[in-house]
Design an enzyme around this catalytic site. Sequence first.
Site: not given
Length: 175
Positions: A74, A125
């Site tokens: 990601h 995150f």
Amino acid sequence: MLNGPAMNEILARWNEMDEVSAEAEVLPCNGSTAWAQGLAHGRPYADETAVYAASEKVWLGLTQDDWLAAFATHPRIGEKHAAASAKALAWSSSEQREAMAGEAYEAELLAEGNREYEAKFGRTFLICASGRSKREILEMLKARMSSTEEEEMNEAAEQQKQITRLRLQRWLRGE
């Protein structure tokens, strides 16, 4: 007389693929090779609901290293670079589109928060950004900074599970 709804064409095709091709087909939905292998190995699936249930079961049965492999695919919120396929990056960009609208100062705060999170937890995150504002993401980032490593690992895994379901839905719609 029908025996229920017709099987999704993408699912029907995927059910018939060889295992290696089936793994490659779903890998962009999650990023973990172990998850893709587990999901492909469980075929055939009768319908989309069965795919979602199997995905969750496989995901929750993986190791933290497998989770970290998925997390690593990601990009940071607001960025477009990660070790992921073009399809996964396009989905990520779409998922983050609404979240990236807003004030420029919020983008700076988010970048700073990302750096602090990475310094504390050693990874990007992760949040299911779909439908969330930048402000909401910032609030969640701040709240999660007080988590223990174990709490945060579990929360990141939950966020990944949500992202995976959204991506499976998109994949099964042919997006």
